[in-house]
Design a protein around this motif. Sequence first.
Motif, PDB file in Angstrom:
ATOM      1  N   ASN A  85      23.383  41.843  14.169  1.00 49.84           N
ATOM      2  CA  ASN A  85      22.858  40.751  14.987  1.00 49.84           C
ATOM      3  C   ASN A  85      22.787  39.445  14.195  1.00 49.84           C
ATOM      4  O   ASN A  85      21.739  38.823  14.056  1.00 49.84           O
ATOM      5  N   ILE A  86      23.947  39.029  13.716  1.00 45.14           N
ATOM      6  CA  ILE A  86      24.015  37.828  12.885  1.00 45.14           C
ATOM      7  C   ILE A  86      25.359  37.153  13.096  1.00 45.14           C
ATOM      8  O   ILE A  86      26.347  37.805  13.460  1.00 45.14           O
ATOM      9  N   LYS A  87      25.389  35.856  12.877  1.00 44.12           N
ATOM     10  CA  LYS A  87      26.639  35.109  12.870  1.00 44.12           C
ATOM     11  C   LYS A  87      26.857  34.564  11.468  1.00 44.12           C
ATOM     12  O   LYS A  87      26.052  33.779  10.955  1.00 44.12           O
ATOM     13  N   VAL A  88      27.932  35.009  10.823  1.00 43.50           N
ATOM     14  CA  VAL A  88      28.263  34.549   9.476  1.00 43.50           C
ATOM     15  C   VAL A  88      29.092  33.275   9.582  1.00 43.50           C
ATOM     16  O   VAL A  88      30.036  33.198  10.375  1.00 43.50           O
ATOM     17  N   ASN A  89      28.733  32.284   8.793  1.00 47.47           N
ATOM     18  CA  ASN A  89      29.450  31.013   8.804  1.00 47.47           C
ATOM     19  C   ASN A  89      30.555  31.026   7.747  1.00 47.47           C
ATOM     20  O   ASN A  89      30.292  31.307   6.579  1.00 47.47           O
ATOM     21  N   PHE A  90      31.772  30.699   8.159  1.00 45.87           N
ATOM     22  CA  PHE A  90      32.878  30.556   7.214  1.00 45.87           C
ATOM     23  C   PHE A  90      33.133  29.077   6.998  1.00 45.87           C
ATOM     24  O   PHE A  90      33.322  28.324   7.957  1.00 45.87           O
ATOM     25  N   VAL A  91      33.113  28.665   5.717  1.00 47.81           N
ATOM     26  CA  VAL A  91      33.228  27.247   5.386  1.00 47.81           C
ATOM     27  C   VAL A  91      34.370  27.042   4.399  1.00 47.81           C
ATOM     28  O   VAL A  91      34.776  27.966   3.690  1.00 47.81           O
ATOM     29  N   LYS A  92      34.870  25.817   4.350  1.00 46.64           N
ATOM     30  CA  LYS A  92      35.966  25.490   3.444  1.00 46.64           C
ATOM     31  C   LYS A  92      35.555  24.454   2.404  1.00 46.64           C
ATOM     32  O   LYS A  92      36.410  23.838   1.755  1.00 46.64           O
ATOM     33  N   LYS A  93      34.241  24.264   2.271  1.00 41.98           N
ATOM     34  CA  LYS A  93      33.731  23.266   1.331  1.00 41.98           C
ATOM     35  C   LYS A  93      32.506  23.822   0.619  1.00 41.98           C
ATOM     36  O   LYS A  93      31.666  24.485   1.228  1.00 41.98           O
ATOM     37  N   ILE A  94      32.408  23.552  -0.675  1.00 40.67           N
ATOM     38  CA  ILE A  94      31.225  23.921  -1.454  1.00 40.67           C
ATOM     39  C   ILE A  94      30.340  22.685  -1.550  1.00 40.67           C
ATOM     40  O   ILE A  94      30.786  21.633  -2.006  1.00 40.67           O
ATOM     41  N   ASP A  95      29.095  22.804  -1.097  1.00 39.65           N
ATOM     42  CA  ASP A  95      28.181  21.674  -1.195  1.00 39.65           C
ATOM     43  C   ASP A  95      26.799  22.156  -1.623  1.00 39.65           C
ATOM     44  O   ASP A  95      26.608  23.310  -1.994  1.00 39.65           O
ATOM     45  N   ASP A  96      25.837  21.270  -1.533  1.00 38.74           N
ATOM     46  CA  ASP A  96      24.503  21.529  -2.090  1.00 38.74           C
ATOM     47  C   ASP A  96      23.520  22.061  -1.049  1.00 38.74           C
ATOM     48  O   ASP A  96      22.316  22.058  -1.276  1.00 38.74           O
ATOM     49  N   SER A  97      24.002  22.544   0.078  1.00 34.25           N
ATOM     50  CA  SER A  97      23.091  22.918   1.161  1.00 34.25           C
ATOM     51  C   SER A  97      22.599  24.361   1.085  1.00 34.25           C
ATOM     52  O   SER A  97      21.919  24.827   1.991  1.00 34.25           O
ATOM     53  N   TYR A  98      22.900  25.069  -0.012  1.00 36.88           N
ATOM     54  CA  TYR A  98      22.516  26.473  -0.137  1.00 36.88           C
ATOM     55  C   TYR A  98      21.510  26.662  -1.274  1.00 36.88           C
ATOM     56  O   TYR A  98      21.374  25.810  -2.163  1.00 36.88           O
ATOM     57  N   VAL A  99      20.811  27.770  -1.223  1.00 41.88           N
ATOM     58  CA  VAL A  99      19.832  28.094  -2.268  1.00 41.88           C
ATOM     59  C   VAL A  99      20.436  29.062  -3.291  1.00 41.88           C
ATOM     60  O   VAL A  99      20.222  28.929  -4.485  1.00 41.88           O
ATOM     61  N   THR A 100      21.202  30.032  -2.804  1.00 38.16           N
ATOM     62  CA  THR A 100      21.822  31.033  -3.670  1.00 38.16           C
ATOM     63  C   THR A 100      23.340  30.962  -3.529  1.00 38.16           C
ATOM     64  O   THR A 100      23.866  30.955  -2.418  1.00 38.16           O
ATOM     65  N   TYR A 101      24.021  30.933  -4.677  1.00 40.83           N
ATOM     66  CA  TYR A 101      25.474  30.921  -4.716  1.00 40.83           C
ATOM     67  C   TYR A 101      25.943  32.196  -5.417  1.00 40.83           C
ATOM     68  O   TYR A 101      25.476  32.512  -6.507  1.00 40.83           O
ATOM     69  N   ILE A 102      26.876  32.912  -4.773  1.00 39.72           N
ATOM     70  CA  ILE A 102      27.369  34.166  -5.345  1.00 39.72           C
ATOM     71  C   ILE A 102      28.876  34.072  -5.481  1.00 39.72           C
ATOM     72  O   ILE A 102      29.609  34.070  -4.478  1.00 39.72           O
ATOM     73  N   ASP A 103      29.363  33.997  -6.714  1.00 41.52           N
ATOM     74  CA  ASP A 103      30.802  33.906  -6.919  1.00 41.52           C
ATOM     75  C   ASP A 103      31.424  35.287  -6.983  1.00 41.52           C
ATOM     76  O   ASP A 103      30.987  36.150  -7.734  1.00 41.52           O
ATOM     77  N   THR A 104      32.488  35.495  -6.173  1.00 37.44           N
ATOM     78  CA  THR A 104      33.238  36.756  -6.219  1.00 37.44           C
ATOM     79  C   THR A 104      34.718  36.487  -6.457  1.00 37.44           C
ATOM     80  O   THR A 104      35.543  37.385  -6.309  1.00 37.44           O
ATOM     81  N   THR A 105      35.061  35.245  -6.835  1.00 35.97           N
ATOM     82  CA  THR A 105      36.468  34.862  -6.960  1.00 35.97           C
ATOM     83  C   THR A 105      37.032  35.103  -8.355  1.00 35.97           C
ATOM     84  O   THR A 105      38.220  35.363  -8.510  1.00 35.97           O
ATOM     85  N   GLY A 106      36.202  34.954  -9.370  1.00 34.36           N
ATOM     86  CA  GLY A 106      36.696  35.032 -10.746  1.00 34.36           C
ATOM     87  C   GLY A 106      37.466  33.801 -11.163  1.00 34.36           C
ATOM     88  O   GLY A 106      38.093  33.776 -12.226  1.00 34.36           O
ATOM     89  N   SER A 107      37.424  32.753 -10.361  1.00 32.53           N
ATOM     90  CA  SER A 107      38.166  31.519 -10.641  1.00 32.53           C
ATOM     91  C   SER A 107      37.288  30.529 -11.392  1.00 32.53           C
ATOM     92  O   SER A 107      36.226  30.127 -10.903  1.00 32.53           O
ATOM     93  N   SER A 108      37.741  30.107 -12.564  1.00 32.46           N
ATOM     94  CA  SER A 108      36.984  29.117 -13.327  1.00 32.46           C
ATOM     95  C   SER A 108      36.838  27.813 -12.556  1.00 32.46           C
ATOM     96  O   SER A 108      35.799  27.148 -12.625  1.00 32.46           O
ATOM     97  N   ASN A 109      37.879  27.439 -11.817  1.00 31.32           N
ATOM     98  CA  ASN A 109      37.809  26.193 -11.047  1.00 31.32           C
ATOM     99  C   ASN A 109      36.737  26.273  -9.964  1.00 31.32           C
ATOM    100  O   ASN A 109      35.990  25.310  -9.740  1.00 31.32           O
ATOM    101  N   ILE A 110      36.650  27.417  -9.289  1.00 30.56           N
ATOM    102  CA  ILE A 110      35.628  27.592  -8.248  1.00 30.56           C
ATOM    103  C   ILE A 110      34.238  27.610  -8.872  1.00 30.56           C
ATOM    104  O   ILE A 110      33.293  26.992  -8.340  1.00 30.56           O
TER     105      ILE A 110
END
Length: 255
Positions: free
Chosen positions: A129-154
């Motif tokens: 019972n949730i809607k997940v948001n898919f975004v194409k931009k990284i910004d400051d509007s989140y509290v927790t950031y979880i990287d799963t890419t392994g990309s240094s640039n990301i």
Amino acid sequence: MMVKTKYSIISRGTEQYSKHGYMGISEPVLSKQYILDVDHGVLESELNDHVLEFKANTYSLCNIAVSRFELISRLVFERFKVKDNILILGFGNIGFTCLLSLLKSGYKNISVFVRNIKVDIKPLEDKFNIKVNFVKKIDDSYVTYIDTTGSSNIIQEMIEQSSSLKDIIILSTPRESKYLIDPLIINRKNLTIVGGHELNGIDKIWRNNLFNKILEENLNIEDILISYISVSEYSESNVNQLRSHKKKLIDIIKY
């Protein structure tokens, strides 16, 4: 003890750098099965310290494969309290199972940063019972950031875009290490940075028990999970093809 391999799981991020697999699933042995640290095509091996043990003939193949990747996230979430309003960066094997783990834990405000999403997660959204948001931009509007890419640039963009008092979890293994995090940024922004390696410093009994707990949790959603895996017969060409062009989120080799 020597055990025979029944399946192996493609792990693209790690295999891109190591050039070998490390997730084999054994044949049943005395009512038990094992997740083995072996390359694709290795048909028999000895148990080692990294092995995961579970009850044979109890869980579906999709459950075993999904739970194996979910374990990586859960080892972190069991020792670090994640705050809601979360951005997951990347949506491969680890990103997907990270999302699954968060949904099961009741988090509701989750976004995923991905440039091209081809995965239908509506069955999971309906289940939880949730809607997940898919975004194409990284910004400051989140509290927790979880990287799963392994990309240094990301990772660099994630840290530079975040402001003060953010939590940053690095589940991936950024092997190229091109971006070195400036400790001055960490200090001035009051960032909390958590590493997510699944072996170093982790008690192997606790790790194995947690894996079995995840298997039990996922029993009631096996009908959903099955749509996210593919199974292909073993050949070296099949393995190489799946490493570069996945069929499903999680691709499995059968022997």
